[in-house]
Scaffold this motif. Structure first.
Motif, PDB file in Angstrom:
ATOM      1  N   SER A 151       0.842  -1.193   0.000  1.00  0.00           N
ATOM      2  CA  SER A 151       0.000   0.000   0.000  1.00  0.00           C
ATOM      3  C   SER A 151       0.877   1.242   0.000  1.00  0.00           C
ATOM      4  N   THR A 152       0.310   2.372   0.410  1.00  0.00           N
ATOM      5  CA  THR A 152       1.013   3.638   0.447  1.00  0.00           C
ATOM      6  C   THR A 152       1.684   3.826   1.803  1.00  0.00           C
ATOM      7  N   HIS A 153       2.455   4.904   1.936  1.00  0.00           N
ATOM      8  CA  HIS A 153       3.138   5.196   3.203  1.00  0.00           C
ATOM      9  C   HIS A 153       2.157   5.528   4.319  1.00  0.00           C
ATOM     10  N   LEU A 154       0.873   5.680   3.988  1.00  0.00           N
ATOM     11  CA  LEU A 154      -0.131   5.963   5.011  1.00  0.00           C
ATOM     12  C   LEU A 154      -0.288   4.800   5.995  1.00  0.00           C
ATOM     13  N   ILE A 155       0.145   3.607   5.613  1.00  0.00           N
ATOM     14  CA  ILE A 155       0.021   2.466   6.531  1.00  0.00           C
ATOM     15  C   ILE A 155       1.173   2.409   7.530  1.00  0.00           C
ATOM     16  N   CYS A 156       2.061   3.379   7.468  1.00  0.00           N
ATOM     17  CA  CYS A 156       3.167   3.435   8.431  1.00  0.00           C
ATOM     18  C   CYS A 156       2.642   3.993   9.752  1.00  0.00           C
ATOM     19  N   SER A 157       1.852   3.176  10.430  1.00  0.00           N
ATOM     20  CA  SER A 157       1.211   3.598  11.671  1.00  0.00           C
ATOM     21  C   SER A 157       0.891   2.372  12.519  1.00  0.00           C
ATOM     22  N   PRO A 158       1.120   2.449  13.826  1.00  0.00           N
ATOM     23  CA  PRO A 158       0.747   1.329  14.711  1.00  0.00           C
ATOM     24  C   PRO A 158      -0.743   1.030  14.648  1.00  0.00           C
ATOM     25  N   VAL A 159      -1.538   2.040  14.313  1.00  0.00           N
ATOM     26  CA  VAL A 159      -2.987   1.839  14.200  1.00  0.00           C
ATOM     27  C   VAL A 159      -3.299   0.867  13.078  1.00  0.00           C
ATOM     28  N   PHE A 160      -2.565   0.975  11.952  1.00  0.00           N
ATOM     29  CA  PHE A 160      -2.769   0.046  10.846  1.00  0.00           C
ATOM     30  C   PHE A 160      -2.445  -1.372  11.282  1.00  0.00           C
ATOM     31  N   ILE A 161      -1.332  -1.560  11.945  1.00  0.00           N
ATOM     32  CA  ILE A 161      -0.934  -2.901  12.391  1.00  0.00           C
ATOM     33  C   ILE A 161      -1.981  -3.490  13.332  1.00  0.00           C
ATOM     34  N   LYS A 162      -2.469  -2.670  14.247  1.00  0.00           N
ATOM     35  CA  LYS A 162      -3.469  -3.145  15.209  1.00  0.00           C
ATOM     36  C   LYS A 162      -4.767  -3.530  14.520  1.00  0.00           C
ATOM     37  N   SER A 163      -5.180  -2.731  13.532  1.00  0.00           N
ATOM     38  CA  SER A 163      -6.449  -2.978  12.844  1.00  0.00           C
ATOM     39  C   SER A 163      -6.351  -4.116  11.830  1.00  0.00           C
ATOM     40  N   ALA A 164      -5.233  -4.191  11.132  1.00  0.00           N
ATOM     41  CA  ALA A 164      -5.079  -5.214  10.098  1.00  0.00           C
ATOM     42  C   ALA A 164      -4.786  -6.581  10.681  1.00  0.00           C
ATOM     43  N   LYS A 165      -4.297  -6.622  11.906  1.00  0.00           N
ATOM     44  CA  LYS A 165      -3.947  -7.872  12.595  1.00  0.00           C
ATOM     45  C   LYS A 165      -2.974  -8.695  11.739  1.00  0.00           C
ATOM     46  N   ALA A 166      -3.284  -9.962  11.485  1.00  0.00           N
ATOM     47  CA  ALA A 166      -2.361 -10.828  10.736  1.00  0.00           C
ATOM     48  C   ALA A 166      -2.150 -10.337   9.314  1.00  0.00           C
ATOM     49  N   GLY A 167      -3.099  -9.542   8.812  1.00  0.00           N
ATOM     50  CA  GLY A 167      -2.979  -9.017   7.451  1.00  0.00           C
ATOM     51  C   GLY A 167      -1.861  -8.015   7.280  1.00  0.00           C
ATOM     52  N   ALA A 168      -1.343  -7.479   8.396  1.00  0.00           N
ATOM     53  CA  ALA A 168      -0.244  -6.519   8.320  1.00  0.00           C
ATOM     54  C   ALA A 168       1.093  -7.200   8.074  1.00  0.00           C
ATOM     55  N   GLN A 169       1.194  -8.481   8.435  1.00  0.00           N
ATOM     56  CA  GLN A 169       2.464  -9.192   8.313  1.00  0.00           C
ATOM     57  C   GLN A 169       2.938  -9.236   6.862  1.00  0.00           C
ATOM     58  N   GLY A 170       4.143  -8.721   6.639  1.00  0.00           N
ATOM     59  CA  GLY A 170       4.722  -8.752   5.299  1.00  0.00           C
ATOM     60  C   GLY A 170       4.288  -7.627   4.386  1.00  0.00           C
ATOM     61  N   ALA A 171       3.470  -6.704   4.893  1.00  0.00           N
ATOM     62  CA  ALA A 171       3.008  -5.602   4.051  1.00  0.00           C
ATOM     63  C   ALA A 171       4.179  -4.707   3.651  1.00  0.00           C
TER      64      ALA A 171
END
Length: 368
Positions: free
Chosen positions: A235-255
């Motif tokens: 995705s874009t640099h907008l996902i550079c946030s702990p909030v994204f990791i918390k919300s995406a859960k396992a989906g954040a791994q490897g992004a």
């Protein structure tokens, strides 16, 4: 005796090269006084101006803050005497200024807002990679380093910027003969991506690139993981946030995402000598080195005796500048040639900068 001192002071004021020989010029900044990023960028410009004043005896420079919320701000800019140029992030609130100010150099130190580069305008410059460039380079990274051969592209209708980023990603995939046939827009308020993801699972795509806000990106990444689509996420640099990791859960791994800055300002090696001195100016933001370089471009032109607006514009277009973010020169459309881009992968809830070296760097540079 008092008259004698008064006479001496008058002589000093008349003949002192420091007081009288230095003509005053201004480096403008356009932003919001209540915005932390704006203040950090302005401090960077102030720092650059102070450094210039310590070493240059012909000119003196002071920064000027232009409030983007003032309805008359474009008039203030156009009527300001001895104004070398205006630096800013140039968001949507500044569109009227960009359209109205056509002769004074305007330099963007941010990645956003592709409308900033208006066809045929000679006074517009961008020192950081644009969001479209970041999208294109993310695609190059996925193809050449992550070896993804089948890419899906989804973008939000929330902003035309997202569509342009998605198109830049797809254009890059096409240039490199990589499968990118799935190119779909989704509504800005869409929360359920089941139908989209089931189709992508059937297509057996290797990576899903999403151009949109971080909240929607997290929903898509999480649902992709829950449905076992089997594709990595980018995705874009907008996902550079702990909030994204918390919300995406396992989906954040490897992004994967790309940014205009390394994980620390110390990653800009040429900026390191200035960082200790800069602490007294305050602020810590990824735009600081770019604002510093933008000011440096204008100050470099002034040091060369370029004081006329057209001469400054011409200097910026023709001069290669050794900045703290690297060598700076511009294409015909005012976009920087080969701006620095930094890649990140999310692993175990952390943002890990992915440096390219050796064969990986060669493969990335070979991708078009």
């Amino acid at each position: 005796m008092i008259r004698l001192y008064a006479g001496l002071i008058s002589l000093i004021l008349v003949f002192s090269p420091v007081v009288c020989a230095r003509d005053m010029y201004y480096v403008g900044f356009l932003g919001n006084t209540n915005n932390a990023v704006s203040n950090a960028m302005f401090n960077s410009i102030k720092f650059a101006s102070d450094e210039f004043n310590l070493t240059n005896t012909a000119y003196a420079v002071t920064p000027e803050f232009f409030d983007e919320n003032d309805p008359s701000v474009q008039d203030f800019i156009k009527n300001k005497g001895n104004l070398l140029g205006v630096i800013g992030a140039f968001g949507p609130a500044d569109k009227n200024v960009v359209e109205a100010v056509t002769d004074i150099p305007l330099i963007s130190a941010d990645s956003g807002n592709s409308y900033f580069n208006i066809e045929g305008r000679q006074n517009l410059f961008r020192v950081a990679a644009s969001d479209e460039q970041l999208a294109a380079d993310t695609c190059r990274f996925l193809i050449s380093v992550s070896l993804k051969a089948k890419l899906a592209i989804v973008y939000s209708t929330e902003s035309d910027e997202y569509r342009k980023m998605a198109q830049a990603f797809k254009n890059t995939a096409d240039r490199n003969n990589t499968w990118s046939q799935y190119f779909k827009e989704v509504e800005a308020d869409r929360k359920d991506f089941t139908a989209v993801l089931q189709r992508l699972r059937d297509l057996k795509v290797h990576n899903i690139y999403f151009a949109g806000n971080a909240a929607q990106a997290a929903m898509l990444a999480r649902q992709s993981s829950d449905l076992n689509v089997g594709a990595d996420f980018s995705s874009t640099h907008l996902i550079c946030s702990p909030v994204f990791i918390k919300s995406a859960k396992a989906g954040a791994q490897g992004a994967v995402f790309a940014s205009i800055a390394p994980s620390s300002l110390y990653g800009f090696k040429k900026f390191r000598p200035y960082l200790k001195k800069f602490e007294s100016y305050g602020g810590d933001d990824i735009h600081i080195p770019y604002a510093f370089d933008a000011a440096g471009l204008l100050l470099n032109a002034l040091a060369a005796g370029k004081t006329d607006k057209s001469a400054i514009v011409k200097s910026l277009r023709e001069t290669q500048f050794d900045g703290v973010t690297g060598d700076i020169s511009f294409k015909d459309n005012g976009v920087r040639l080969n701006p620095p881009v930094y890649f990140y992968i999310i692993r175990n809830r952390e943002f890990l900068q992915r440096n390219l070296m050796g064969p990986e760097k060669g493969a990335f540079e070979k991708a078009r």
